[in-house]
Design a protein around this motif. Structure first.
Motif, PDB file in Angstrom:
ATOM      1  N   TYR A 168       0.799  -1.087   0.046  1.00 26.04           N
ATOM      2  CA  TYR A 168      -0.050   0.042  -0.075  1.00 26.04           C
ATOM      3  C   TYR A 168       0.963   1.388  -0.039  1.00 26.04           C
ATOM      4  O   TYR A 168       0.473   2.082  -0.750  1.00 26.04           O
ATOM      5  N   GLN A 171       2.207   1.756  -3.395  1.00 20.71           N
ATOM      6  CA  GLN A 171       1.186   2.131  -4.112  1.00 20.71           C
ATOM      7  C   GLN A 171       1.210   3.737  -3.881  1.00 20.71           C
ATOM      8  O   GLN A 171       1.059   4.489  -4.997  1.00 20.71           O
ATOM      9  N   GLN A 172       1.098   4.361  -2.668  1.00 17.74           N
ATOM     10  CA  GLN A 172       0.943   5.700  -2.523  1.00 17.74           C
ATOM     11  C   GLN A 172       2.270   6.594  -2.985  1.00 17.74           C
ATOM     12  O   GLN A 172       2.083   7.547  -3.345  1.00 17.74           O
ATOM     13  N   ILE A 175       1.625   6.850  -6.704  1.00 16.83           N
ATOM     14  CA  ILE A 175       0.700   7.854  -6.938  1.00 16.83           C
ATOM     15  C   ILE A 175       1.205   9.132  -6.606  1.00 16.83           C
ATOM     16  O   ILE A 175       1.191  10.186  -7.414  1.00 16.83           O
ATOM     17  N   LYS A 391     -16.355  -2.109   1.047  1.00 15.98           N
ATOM     18  CA  LYS A 391     -15.573  -1.271   0.389  1.00 15.98           C
ATOM     19  C   LYS A 391     -15.359  -1.945  -0.912  1.00 15.98           C
ATOM     20  O   LYS A 391     -15.290  -1.271  -2.213  1.00 15.98           O
ATOM     21  N   PHE A 395     -15.939  -0.305  -4.362  1.00 20.50           N
ATOM     22  CA  PHE A 395     -15.075  -0.316  -5.510  1.00 20.50           C
ATOM     23  C   PHE A 395     -15.552  -0.617  -6.979  1.00 20.50           C
ATOM     24  O   PHE A 395     -15.349  -0.072  -8.053  1.00 20.50           O
ATOM     25  N   GLY A 398     -17.438   1.842  -8.479  1.00 23.09           N
ATOM     26  CA  GLY A 398     -16.953   2.948  -8.735  1.00 23.09           C
ATOM     27  C   GLY A 398     -17.006   4.122  -7.827  1.00 23.09           C
ATOM     28  O   GLY A 398     -16.315   5.497  -7.911  1.00 23.09           O
ATOM     29  N   ALA A 400     -15.542   3.783  -4.597  1.00 23.79           N
ATOM     30  CA  ALA A 400     -14.346   3.865  -3.504  1.00 23.79           C
ATOM     31  C   ALA A 400     -13.302   3.422  -4.393  1.00 23.79           C
ATOM     32  O   ALA A 400     -13.469   3.035  -5.460  1.00 23.79           O
ATOM     33  N   SER A 401     -11.907   3.964  -3.813  1.00 26.24           N
ATOM     34  CA  SER A 401     -10.679   3.786  -4.668  1.00 26.24           C
ATOM     35  C   SER A 401     -10.054   2.521  -4.173  1.00 26.24           C
ATOM     36  O   SER A 401     -10.551   2.004  -3.455  1.00 26.24           O
ATOM     37  N   GLU A 402      -9.038   2.115  -5.199  1.00 23.55           N
ATOM     38  CA  GLU A 402      -8.314   1.095  -4.756  1.00 23.55           C
ATOM     39  C   GLU A 402      -7.644   1.155  -3.498  1.00 23.55           C
ATOM     40  O   GLU A 402      -7.293   0.258  -2.441  1.00 23.55           O
ATOM     41  N   SER A 403      -7.209   2.575  -2.965  1.00 24.27           N
ATOM     42  CA  SER A 403      -6.400   2.876  -1.767  1.00 24.27           C
ATOM     43  C   SER A 403      -7.565   2.506  -0.429  1.00 24.27           C
ATOM     44  O   SER A 403      -7.171   2.251   0.477  1.00 24.27           O
ATOM     45  N   ASP A 404      -8.773   2.799  -0.984  1.00 25.25           N
ATOM     46  CA  ASP A 404      -9.698   2.764   0.221  1.00 25.25           C
ATOM     47  C   ASP A 404      -9.801   1.186   0.685  1.00 25.25           C
ATOM     48  O   ASP A 404     -10.100   0.841   1.670  1.00 25.25           O
TER      49      ASP A 404
END
Length: 449
Positions: A168, A171-172, A175, A391, A395, A398, A400-404
């Motif tokens: 995670y 991934q951040q 981004i 979540k 997702f 559409g 929620a995001s993948e980060s959520d």
């Protein structure tokens, strides 16, 4: 509190409850975690700690045999052949004389005022204490193995959580770097993200290192070979708890005429040993009688002709009395010291009996606290699973995001760690409680002595 437990004691007595049967259905790690029971069984023969305890057991058995030997006959003998030079008053010259002696005897204690029997009995009691200590040493080892094995399950989840967080965090970072390249954020905004990733990497490496060290420590303690991740379960299943079962066990323990707790039992034995020692010290200045029988020979030559000898052979049987009349008050001092040691053991016994009962009540209470905490942690785990499913659905739509979703997965892993720790804590507290009551079924894995 006292009234409540008094009522339980009478209820248990009236119903004829057998605590040993009630303990069979309680939750213990070896019943909940696959793979632990065979390790506990192997540890009896393979654990370095139990190997030393087995040697101590052998020493105790030899000490028992040694103490019992005082009741049996003793056989001894001697042989001597010498060449001497004798000066006789009726001879003007020194004679060379060859002499041969031997003596063989058997002695059987007959009347020692119970001293020899007391010593043999004390040796047998000490052997019983060693048996109890051996069983308790294994129970403590098994309890430690239970704790370490359950901790390995939690650490396995913690390593998975650290890896998931690292994914995670990376991934951040990806981004943030992309947004920084587009100048949507400043370098100052990207700095905390990079820092979190570095800290996550350190946390992951430390978690992996601690996990490997814990596996090696567990393998050494259990006396097993290579211990890999596949032998560690992926979860600690839910634990069933019934307050009534523990109330019955506790009531039966508190209402027992004689406490089954090993510490109390061994103190009873120590009082008995000290009493026997006291009785023995009281007989030190009394006459002791033994039966003796044997044979001896005396051979000498008192002439110039060395071949001219005479020999005396004797066969004898009778009684022997040994009597120490005065020893400088040593026996009196030893008797008083033995009496003081007996009184110390009696005081220790009274204190331990009361303390163990209070300890059992405290442990039962803490089991209740742990069960309530476990219930809360289980609810948190269920909530985490529901949050993750929500979540994932958002997702897909559409919303929620993948980060959520990743954060929900991390939260679920945290909830799993908390729930597994709570379940393990309850089972370990149950093990300690059963150990206090001398009802831990794990000692049944020990071979019959």
């Amino acid at each position: 509190m006292k009234l409540r437990y008094s009522f339980l004691i009478w209820a248990a007595w009236g119903a004829g409850i057998l605590s040993a049967e009630s303990a069979d259905g309680l939750a213990l790690p070896e019943r909940a975690l696959p793979g632990l029971a065979p390790i506990l069984q192997q540890a009896v023969q393979q654990s370095p700690r139990m190997l030393n305890r087995a040697l101590e057991l052998e020493i105790a058995e030899n000490n028992r045999v040694e103490a019992r030997a005082g009741l049996l006959p003793s056989v001894g003998g001697s042989f001597r052949q010498v060449e001497s030079r004798d000066d006789r008053a009726d001879q003007t010259e020194t004679l060379r004389v060859s002499k041969v002696y031997y003596d063989v005897s058997i002695s059987q204690p007959l009347f020692f005022w119970g001293e020899r029997k007391n010593s043999a009995r004390a040796g047998a009691i000490a052997r019983e204490m060693a048996d109890g200590n051996y069983r308790e040493a294994y129970r403590q080892l098994a309890q430690q193995l239970r704790s370490n094995f359950g901790t390995l399950v939690v650490q396995k989840i913690s390593v998975a959580r650290a890896r998931r967080y690292m994914a995670y965090a990376q991934q951040q970072v990806t981004i943030a770097e992309a947004r920084l390249a587009k100048k949507e954020i400043s370098d100052l905004d990207a700095f905390p993200v990079r820092l979190a990733a570095e800290r996550g990497q350190i946390a992951l490496e430390q978690a992996e290192f601690d996990f490997e060290a814990a596996k090696q420590s567990f393998a050494r303690l259990a006396g097993i070979g290579v211990f890999d991740d596949g032998q560690i379960p992926d979860e600690i299943p839910p634990v069933q708890y019934s307050a009534a079962a523990f109330d019955r066990l506790l009531a039966s323990f508190l209402g027992a005429k004689e406490s089954p707790n090993l510490e109390v039992v061994n103190l009873h034995r120590q009082v008995a040993i000290n009493e026997l020692s006291y009785l023995n010290q009281k007989t030190r200045l009394r006459p002791k009688i033994s039966a003796v029988m044997g044979a001896n020979q005396d051979e000498q030559a008192y002439s110039i002709n060395g071949a001219q000898k005479y020999r005396v052979n004797s066969l004898y049987a009778g009684f022997q009395v040994n009597w120490t009349i005065f020893d400088g008050l040593a026996s009196r001092a030893a008797t008083r010291s033995a009496l003081a040691r007996r009184r110390i053991a009696e005081n220790d016994l009274a204190e331990a009996s009361d303390r163990v009962q209070r300890q059992a009540q405290t442990q039962a209470r803490y089991i209740s606290f742990s069960a309530r905490s476990m219930a809360i942690s289980d609810r948190g785990l269920d909530s985490g699973r529901g949050a993750l499913r929500a979540k994932q659905d958002e997702f897909k739509r559409g919303i929620a995001s993948e980060s959520d979703v990743s954060l929900a997965e991390l939260a679920l892993l945290d909830a799993r760690v908390a729930a597994y720790n709570a379940r393990l804590d309850l089972m370990l507290k149950i093990g300690e409680f059963l150990g206090t009551l001398s009802q831990d079924p794990v000692v049944g894995l020990l071979p019959k002595q």
